[in-house]
Motif scaffolding. Structure first.
Motif, short mmCIF file in Angstrom:
data_model
loop_
_atom_site.label_atom_id
_atom_site.label_comp_id
_atom_site.label_asym_id
_atom_site.label_seq_id
_atom_site.Cartn_x
_atom_site.Cartn_y
_atom_site.Cartn_z
N ARG A 217 -100.99 -68.34 -37.20
CA ARG A 217 -100.26 -68.38 -35.93
C ARG A 217 -100.80 -67.35 -34.96
NH1 ARG A 217 -98.60 -71.14 -32.06
NH2 ARG A 217 -96.65 -70.52 -31.05
N LEU A 218 -101.22 -66.19 -35.47
CA LEU A 218 -101.85 -65.19 -34.60
C LEU A 218 -103.08 -65.77 -33.92
CD1 LEU A 218 -101.96 -61.71 -36.41
CD2 LEU A 218 -100.58 -62.38 -34.44
N VAL A 219 -103.87 -66.50 -34.66
CA VAL A 219 -105.07 -67.11 -34.09
C VAL A 219 -104.69 -68.11 -33.00
CG1 VAL A 219 -107.09 -68.55 -34.57
CG2 VAL A 219 -106.42 -66.75 -36.17
N ASP A 220 -103.69 -68.94 -33.27
CA ASP A 220 -103.24 -69.92 -32.27
C ASP A 220 -102.79 -69.24 -30.98
OD1 ASP A 220 -103.71 -72.00 -34.04
OD2 ASP A 220 -101.61 -72.15 -34.69
N LEU A 221 -102.02 -68.18 -31.12
CA LEU A 221 -101.51 -67.48 -29.94
C LEU A 221 -102.64 -66.82 -29.16
CD1 LEU A 221 -98.33 -65.84 -31.52
CD2 LEU A 221 -98.36 -67.64 -29.77
N ALA A 222 -103.61 -66.27 -29.87
CA ALA A 222 -104.74 -65.63 -29.20
C ALA A 222 -105.56 -66.65 -28.43
CB ALA A 222 -105.60 -64.89 -30.21
#
Length: 288
Positions: A217-222
């Motif tokens: 999810r961190l990757v998606d948000l970034a």
């Protein structure tokens, strides 16, 4: 000497810097350290207290870990030294005033220098602070005046986004960086929190069930924060280098040619003291 730039030890600047422009910029930065107190013993972040010291203390029984801002006198000394070296003015950019009294201390010190020091709240920390500090240093290195350097800093702040994952909200709750209701809710449901820095405050952005989903999810948000822009990215961690490397690799794949500079660094003692071991953080800086 042109306009000088000061920041604080929570910027967690990449070391070594990447490329000639970053080298030139970093050499113009003066870093004022915060203090970390481990079991009653104070030490300066990055000088006397390391991230490993904090991580060990937080995993021990009955460990007491706290942090404190630099004193106004520390800033006065730093500013005076820069003016004695020939600075025409100083831009001093620091971690969010919602998270620390550092901006207040810098502002008190700046009052002694007749409007020659401009203090700016980055509304973030880590490379959420570091990217604006580097932007300020680059503007100064190119001969910008005090107002222009300050504007370059503010523009960089508006283009910088911070997201992070922690294994537990307990450390943030203890330090007063997140409210007790949010911390209790997360614990009760056994969820893994994804947080972001919004208007200088830490807020829960998403909740997931597992650490692996949290990192994804961190990757998606970034990637969403990058939009279609060219970006620089910083990945921070505390005692979790494998997580950081996995994040960095996933971001490189997803961002492709849009990704320019990529930094992977361990978070320092101050942020570590509030986030706890296992922290994984992504900071996205859109290039102008």
């Amino acid at each position: 000497m042109p306009v000088a730039v000061a920041t604080d030890s929570t910027a967690y600047l990449p070391d070594p810097p990447t490329g000639p422009a970053a080298v030139a910029a970093e050499t113009r930065l003066t870093v004022v350290p915060l203090t970390v107190v481990l079991n009653g013993v104070p030490g300066l972040e990055g000088i006397e207290v390391s991230p490993a010291d904090v991580s060990r203390a937080m995993t021990g029984r009955r460990a007491a870990v706290s942090t404190s801002r630099p004193s106004p006198e520390q800033f006065v000394d730093a500013y005076r030294r820069l003016f004695e070296q020939g600075a025409t003015g100083i831009v001093s950019v620091h971690l969010s005033a919602e998270l620390s009294g550092t901006v207040e201390a810098a502002t008190l010190a700046a009052a002694e220098f007749d409007h020659r020091v401009t203090v700016i709240d980055s509304r973030s920390t880590g490379m959420g602070l570091g990217f604006p500090a580097l932007a300020a240093a680059r503007a100064a290195a190119h001969g910008a005046d005090l107002a222009e350097v300050a504007q370059a800093t503010r523009d960089a702040i508006d283009r910088t986004f911070t997201f992070f994952y922690v294994d537990t909200l307990e450390f943030l709750r203890r330090g007063g960086r997140i409210n007790a209701a949010e911390a209790l809710f997360g614990t009760a449901l056994s969820v893994k929190p994804i947080l972001h820095v919004r208007d200088g405050r830490i807020a829960v952005r998403d909740k997931v069930r597992t650490a692996s989903r949290g990192l994804a999810r961190l990757v998606d948000l970034a990637v969403a924060a990058a939009d279609e822009s060219a970006v620089d990215v910083a990945v921070h961690h505390l005692a979790a280098p494998e997580r950081a490397e996995a994040l960095a690799e996933a971001l490189a794949v997803r961002l492709g040619d849009r990704l320019h500079d990529r930094h992977v660094t361990e978070a320092g003692a101050v942020v570590g003291a509030h986030a706890g071991p296992g922290l994984a953080c992504v900071v996205v800086h859109r290039r102008a």
